[in-house]
Enzyme design. Structure first.
Site, PDB file in Angstrom:
ATOM      1  N   HIS A 236      -4.097  17.744  -1.873  1.00 13.07           N
ATOM      2  CA  HIS A 236      -2.711  17.331  -1.118  1.00 13.07           C
ATOM      3  C   HIS A 236      -1.780  18.136  -1.702  1.00 13.07           C
ATOM      4  O   HIS A 236      -1.866  18.644  -2.995  1.00 13.07           O
ATOM      5  CB  HIS A 236      -2.611  15.686  -0.847  1.00 13.07           C
TER       6      HIS A 236
HETATM    7  C1  T46 Z   1      -1.313  13.302  -6.877  1.00  8.51           C
HETATM    8  C2  T46 Z   1      -2.474  13.505  -7.793  1.00  8.51           C
HETATM    9  C3  T46 Z   1      -2.046  13.919  -9.372  1.00  8.51           C
HETATM   10  C4  T46 Z   1      -0.751   3.751  -4.649  1.00  8.51           C
HETATM   11  O1  T46 Z   1      -0.973   2.801  -4.096  1.00  8.51           O
HETATM   12  N1  T46 Z   1       0.089   4.175  -5.470  1.00  8.51           N
HETATM   13  C5  T46 Z   1       0.368   5.233  -6.113  1.00  8.51           C
HETATM   14  O2  T46 Z   1       1.162   5.375  -6.892  1.00  8.51           O
HETATM   15  C6  T46 Z   1      -0.738   6.112  -5.959  1.00  8.51           C
HETATM   16  C7  T46 Z   1      -0.658   7.571  -6.746  1.00  8.51           C
HETATM   17  C8  T46 Z   1      -1.578   5.840  -5.169  1.00  8.51           C
HETATM   18  N2  T46 Z   1      -1.696   4.755  -4.556  1.00  8.51           N
HETATM   19  C9  T46 Z   1      -2.999   4.491  -3.818  1.00  8.51           C
HETATM   20  C10 T46 Z   1      -3.285   5.635  -2.569  1.00  8.51           C
HETATM   21  C11 T46 Z   1      -4.753   5.347  -2.418  1.00  8.51           C
HETATM   22  O3  T46 Z   1      -5.056   4.373  -1.736  1.00  8.51           O
HETATM   23  O4  T46 Z   1      -4.238   4.849  -4.588  1.00  8.51           O
HETATM   24  C12 T46 Z   1      -5.260   5.311  -3.641  1.00  8.51           C
HETATM   25  C13 T46 Z   1      -5.799   6.511  -4.391  1.00  8.51           C
HETATM   26  O5  T46 Z   1      -4.594   7.831  -4.229  1.00  8.51           O
HETATM   27  P1  T46 Z   1      -5.261   9.186  -4.065  1.00  8.51           P
HETATM   28  O6  T46 Z   1      -6.202   9.257  -3.087  1.00  8.51           O
HETATM   29  O7  T46 Z   1      -3.638   9.779  -3.665  1.00  8.51           O
HETATM   30  O8  T46 Z   1      -5.392   9.837  -5.522  1.00  8.51           O
HETATM   31  P2  T46 Z   1      -5.544  11.080  -6.097  1.00  8.51           P
HETATM   32  O9  T46 Z   1      -6.103  11.021  -7.294  1.00  8.51           O
HETATM   33  O10 T46 Z   1      -6.226  11.938  -5.069  1.00  8.51           O
HETATM   34  O11 T46 Z   1      -3.951  11.767  -6.005  1.00  8.51           O
HETATM   35  C14 T46 Z   1      -3.230  11.257  -7.185  1.00  8.51           C
HETATM   36  C15 T46 Z   1      -1.624  10.989  -6.295  1.00  8.51           C
HETATM   37  O12 T46 Z   1      -1.645  10.319  -5.373  1.00  8.51           O
HETATM   38  C16 T46 Z   1      -0.949  12.303  -6.173  1.00  8.51           C
HETATM   39  O13 T46 Z   1       0.261  12.057  -5.700  1.00  8.51           O
HETATM   40  O14 T46 Z   1      -0.456  14.251  -7.248  1.00  8.51           O
HETATM   41  O15 T46 Z   1      -2.953  11.984  -8.209  1.00  8.51           O
END
Ligand code: T46
Length: 131
Positions: A48
């Site tokens: 993303h």
């Molecule tokens: C990024 C990369 C480096 C939250 O509730 N609070 C938060 O602060 C974050 C970051 C995520 N979440 C929830 C949202 C999803 O349900 O945690 C779950 C996993 O998030 P996501 O699939 O977006 O995780 P990554 O590892 O793909 O991405 C993350 C960050 O979301 C993103 O901003 O830049 O790490």
């Protein structure tokens, strides 16, 4: 394209210490900190971009590859040292690959969590950066 930030290490015979300060060695005010651990080398993350969010990411244990894409170029950086961070600006596509089992990836963020800031479709991202 990827901007690495080398943090100063204060080391002595007791070990090492790194200090991170908003608007000093981190180029924004830090509103949020999160960390990713218990990862699998077979399960990449990210895929993303963010419209506004700026972040600095680094591994305090283990390693992973951070792939950054600005819509024209792609570059992968290896995060494998607690004193090396990568700056991820807004409108940058990111993917995290090849996590080591012991990886703890820490991310400092310029904004509170906001799902509306995410662009999770690469084709939409490409169209937005082409404008
Ligand atoms: C990024 C990369 C480096 C939250 O509730 N609070 C938060 O602060 C974050 C970051 C995520 N979440 C929830 C949202 C999803 O349900 O945690 C779950 C996993 O998030 P996501 O699939 O977006 O995780 P990554 O590892 O793909 O991405 C993350 C960050 O979301 C993103 O901003 O830049 O790490």
């Amino acid at each position: 394209m990827a901007k690495l930030i080398y943090f100063d290490v204060v080391g002595d015979n007791r070990g090492n210490l790194i200090s991170l300060e908003g608007l000093k060695n981190i180029p924004f005010e830090i509103k949020r900190v999160y960390y990713i651990y218990g990862v699998s080398d077979k399960e990449p993350r990210g895929f993303h971009a963010h419209k506004e969010l700026k972040q600095v990411a680094f591994c305090i244990s283990g390693s992973c590859e951070m792939l950054l894409d600005d819509g024209e170029r792609r570059e992968s950086v290896l995060l494998n040292n607690p004193n090396i961070g990568v700056f991820i600006g807004s409108m940058t596509w990111r993917e995290m690959h090849n996590f080591s089992k012991d990886c703890v990836l820490v991310v400092l963020a310029s904004e509170y969590y906001n799902e509306d800031d995410y662009i999770r479709d690469y084709d939409i991202y490409k169209k937005m950066v082409e404008r």
